[in-house]
Motif scaffolding. Structure first.
Motif, PDB file in Angstrom:
ATOM      1  N   UNK A 293      -9.283 -14.528  -0.588  1.00 50.73           N
ATOM      2  CA  UNK A 293      -8.073 -14.346  -1.551  1.00 50.73           C
ATOM      3  C   UNK A 293      -8.423 -13.147  -2.603  1.00 50.73           C
ATOM      4  N   UNK A 294      -9.770 -13.136  -2.884  1.00 51.40           N
ATOM      5  CA  UNK A 294     -10.022 -12.130  -3.809  1.00 51.40           C
ATOM      6  C   UNK A 294      -9.863 -10.679  -3.092  1.00 51.40           C
ATOM      7  N   UNK A 295     -10.135 -10.783  -1.875  1.00 53.09           N
ATOM      8  CA  UNK A 295      -9.749  -9.340  -0.983  1.00 53.09           C
ATOM      9  C   UNK A 295      -8.646  -8.885  -1.285  1.00 53.09           C
ATOM     10  N   UNK A 296      -7.430 -10.363  -1.166  1.00 55.65           N
ATOM     11  CA  UNK A 296      -6.290 -10.092  -1.255  1.00 55.65           C
ATOM     12  C   UNK A 296      -5.630  -9.144  -2.520  1.00 55.65           C
ATOM     13  N   UNK A 297      -6.170  -9.788  -3.568  1.00 57.93           N
ATOM     14  CA  UNK A 297      -5.798  -9.185  -5.016  1.00 57.93           C
ATOM     15  C   UNK A 297      -6.372  -7.793  -4.959  1.00 57.93           C
ATOM     16  N   UNK A 298      -7.721  -7.653  -4.673  1.00 60.90           N
ATOM     17  CA  UNK A 298      -8.137  -6.142  -4.431  1.00 60.90           C
ATOM     18  C   UNK A 298      -7.195  -5.332  -3.831  1.00 60.90           C
ATOM     19  N   UNK A 299      -6.823  -5.743  -2.499  1.00 60.57           N
ATOM     20  CA  UNK A 299      -5.964  -5.002  -1.684  1.00 60.57           C
ATOM     21  C   UNK A 299      -4.591  -4.633  -2.337  1.00 60.57           C
ATOM     22  N   UNK A 400      -8.286  -2.961   4.086  1.00 55.61           N
ATOM     23  CA  UNK A 400      -7.256  -2.897   2.895  1.00 55.61           C
ATOM     24  C   UNK A 400      -7.137  -1.385   2.378  1.00 55.61           C
ATOM     25  N   UNK A 401      -8.322  -0.675   2.058  1.00 60.41           N
ATOM     26  CA  UNK A 401      -8.324   0.577   1.946  1.00 60.41           C
ATOM     27  C   UNK A 401      -7.848   1.618   2.820  1.00 60.41           C
ATOM     28  N   UNK A 402      -8.087   1.225   4.012  1.00 60.00           N
ATOM     29  CA  UNK A 402      -7.855   1.999   5.151  1.00 60.00           C
ATOM     30  C   UNK A 402      -6.298   2.045   5.324  1.00 60.00           C
ATOM     31  N   UNK A 403      -5.708   0.713   5.333  1.00 63.95           N
ATOM     32  CA  UNK A 403      -4.380   0.366   5.518  1.00 63.95           C
ATOM     33  C   UNK A 403      -3.649   1.108   4.275  1.00 63.95           C
ATOM     34  N   UNK A 404      -3.940   1.004   3.035  1.00 66.86           N
ATOM     35  CA  UNK A 404      -3.158   1.411   2.092  1.00 66.86           C
ATOM     36  C   UNK A 404      -3.140   3.001   2.230  1.00 66.86           C
ATOM     37  N   UNK A 405      -4.101   3.540   2.683  1.00 71.31           N
ATOM     38  CA  UNK A 405      -4.157   5.123   2.968  1.00 71.31           C
ATOM     39  C   UNK A 405      -3.483   5.411   4.285  1.00 71.31           C
ATOM     40  N   UNK A 406      -3.428   4.901   5.229  1.00 69.38           N
ATOM     41  CA  UNK A 406      -2.662   4.965   6.376  1.00 69.38           C
ATOM     42  C   UNK A 406      -1.130   4.929   5.904  1.00 69.38           C
ATOM     43  N   UNK A 407      -0.901   3.770   5.302  1.00 68.71           N
ATOM     44  CA  UNK A 407       0.430   3.819   4.763  1.00 68.71           C
ATOM     45  C   UNK A 407       1.174   5.007   4.264  1.00 68.71           C
TER      46      UNK A 407
END
Ligand code: F6R
Length: 584
Positions: A293-299, A400-407
């Motif tokens: 869940x903490x990763x979800x907030x960071x994401x 998460x970082x990769x996904x946000x960057x791909x988007x």
């Protein structure tokens, strides 16, 4: 949580015992083993750790099964430990899951003259099979009939006196089969048999298998035989070993630089599918439990800042709050190391019921979350044996970082950042290790530890506090820096340790929070890319911009580890905790 092993092989009892040792990391408070002996079934059950047990088991047994129990129904006693035997001792079973209608089944069996020895829900399964054998010709037929009466979730392995076979089944709890030459295995996860074979069959819910020299899979409802083709596991036996490290936790912390290097190596088609689901969703939820869940907030912070996309991080166990807003235009990203967390599976089912699409980020291949997802990315962290999540957390963040960057079409930047961070991570751990040991000495005597961070360092503060609590049993609390004056500052007194996670973006504000605490006597540990000689300690972590949540958590994991060592605790086996939380 509970771990199951079933073995058909020469020297089966010892192999089942070794399988249980491999499953120890899941967390347990008692264990047991069963195998045929002198025409009956020999059952041994013990409270506490397997490590202290001898291994003078019969070498002649060709079948055996074992169980590690994490108490739910009934106290930690030998009676409640598995395997459970039927009243006539002809059947023994091990079970993972919960039989929700066990009270009704039990009273029906009692009215038929059956007696029970334990307080568990599981014991009814053994007696129910005994009862079904009155009308069923075969052992597997009786097991199947018994299973059809169970409500709830189960993974079971059963054996019968005089039969050289094991009958296994799953519905809602994990069970994987291993296939080797002249041997078969069944286990809650493949680490139990990975030293013997890498060929695995992941049973589907609602299926059962009969294991003897051959292995056959059936649909439980109809009894129809199903085709079962083994898959090759990508994890190695060596990955599940401690190697030269004193603990798995330390090994897994130090694996992170290497893992970060390959984090961007995702299959192109899988990445594209995931990204297009993110692009087209009208609402995006990230959900998970605990560290995930903490990763979800960071994401959510990463998506806001990199992709300018709104993401709602939601605790999986509280997903019902979103129930009225989730629809077919929503995407739910389910984040889980184990892929078996019951609260998360419930959230997924709620979302699926509303027509939402599910995208999974998981570490364990073919896990339930992966099966329920329309698209999945694997964390590729390898087996995480320590109960505490460390490397799976940073791999979640990297994805998460990769996904946000791909988007947002910035994937090349993200790949460069992760590659730089891979080298940086090794240096962060190496250069701070001695200082962290020294800080850990002081913190090991603390009553409370507070951790603050702002913006994308806020979830890292939550994660730092969780790591400290889990492994050292010291009360730790993480919160957003500005929240301090809204209550928690009342707890700061002379000598209270406070960890301040600072980044170039938040330095001014978070430093003023640190000064507020220092004025009230707090000892400040500053974590930042620049030294802070005005405070008590500084841990230096170079600035990695959007990847700061990954960089900052590394020394915090190490700090939690060394606090546990100072307190003479075993970091790999924190009390009361289980690796994969398969009950709600
Ligand atoms: C903390 C920890 C737990 C898990 C949580 C979810 O170190 O390991 O908080 O993060 O139980 O587990 P997964 O990720 O398997 O769904």
């Amino acid at each position: 949580m509970c771990g199951i092993v079933g073995v058909i092989s020469d020297n089966a009892a010892l192999k089942a015992f070794n399988g249980l040792r491999a499953l120890e990391y899941r967390g347990y408070d008692s264990w047991g083993l069963a195998y045929p002996e002198s025409g009956g079934i020999f059952v041994v059950k013990k409270i506490g750790q397997i490590g202290k047990a001898g291994t003078d088991f019969s070498k002649s047994a060709g079948i055996a099964m074992g169980h590690t129990r994490w108490a739910t129904h009934g106290k930690v006693t030998e009676e409640n430990a598995h395997p459970h035997s039927s009243m006539d001792k002809s059947i023994a079973i091990v079970h993972n899951g919960i039989v929700e209608n066990y009270a009704e089944l039990k009273s029906e069996l009692v009215s038929k003259g059956y007696s029970f020895k334990s307080e568990t829900d599981s014991e009814v399964i053994a007696n129910l099979i005994q009862e079904k054998l009155k009308t069923e010709k075969t052992f597997e037929g009786a097991v199947r009939k018994a299973l059809l009466e169970l409500e709830g979730s189960y993974a079971i392995v059963a054996m019968r006196k005089g039969e050289e076979k094991l009958v296994c089944a799953r519905d809602g709890s994990p069970l994987v089969l291993g296939v080797a030459e002249n041997a078969c295995f069944a286990a809650s996860d493949a680490t139990a048999f990975i030293s013997e074979t890498k060929k695995a069959i992941f049973l589907e819910d609602g299926t059962m298998a009969v294991l003897n020299k051959q292995l056959k899979v059936f649909e439980t409802k109809t009894g129809a035989q199903l085709k079962a083709v083994p898959k090759e596991l990508s994890w190695d036996f060596e990955q599940a070993q401690k190697g030269d490290y004193e603990h798995f936790m330390l090994k897994e912390i130090y694996e992170q630089p290497r893992l970060l290097k390959s984090a961007a190596n995702q299959p192109k088609d899988k990445m594209e599918k995931f990204v297009s689901m993110l692009r087209f969703a009208q609402k995006i939820y990230f959900t998970g439990c605990g560290t995930s869940y903490h990763a979800c907030i960071s994401g959510a912070y990463m998506f806001s800042s990199i992709a300018k996309t709104q993401v709602m991080p939601v605790l999986a166990s509280e997903f019902s709050l979103q129930e009225n807003f989730v629809d077919e235009n929503a995407l739910v990203v389910a984040v889980s190391q184990s892929g078996e967390t019951a609260d998360l599976i419930e959230a997924i089912n709620i979302a699926k019921g509303k027509g939402a699409k599910i995208a999974g980020i998981v570490n364990v291949m073919d896990s339930t979350v992966m099966r329920l997802s329309d698209a999945t990315l694997l964390m590729n962290a390898g087996p995480e044996i320590c109960v505490l999540s460390t490397k799976s957390y940073t791999m979640q963040l990297a994805l998460m970082l990769l996904l946000a960057s791909y988007v947002s079409g910035k994937e090349e930047e993200a790949k460069r950042l992760l590659s730089g961070l891979s080298t940086g991570a090794a240096k962060i751990l190496e250069s701070n290790s001695e200082k962290i040991k020294e800080i850990a000495k002081g913190l090991s005597r603390a009553k409370d530890i507070f951790v603050i961070g702002r913006k994308n360092a806020f979830p890292t503060a939550l994660e730092t506090a969780l790591k400290i609590k889990e492994v050292s049993y010291i009360h730790a609390e993480g919160f957003a820096g500005a929240e301090l004056k809204h209550g928690t500052i009342a707890l700061i007194e002379e000598g209270t340790p406070a960890i301040v996670l600072s980044t170039s973006q938040t330095r001014k504000q978070v430093a003023s929070n640190a000064i507020e605490m220092r004025s009230r006597g707090a000892k400040i540990i500053m974590v930042d890319s620049i030294p802070h000689p005005d405070f008590d300690f500084s841990i230096l972590v170079p600035d990695f911009g959007e990847a700061n949540p990954i960089a900052l958590v590394l020394p915090m994991q190490l700090l939690a580890y060394y606090i546990a060592l100072e307190r003479k605790l075993d970091p790999d086996k924190p009390r009361n905790l289980a690796k994969s939380v398969t009950v709600k």
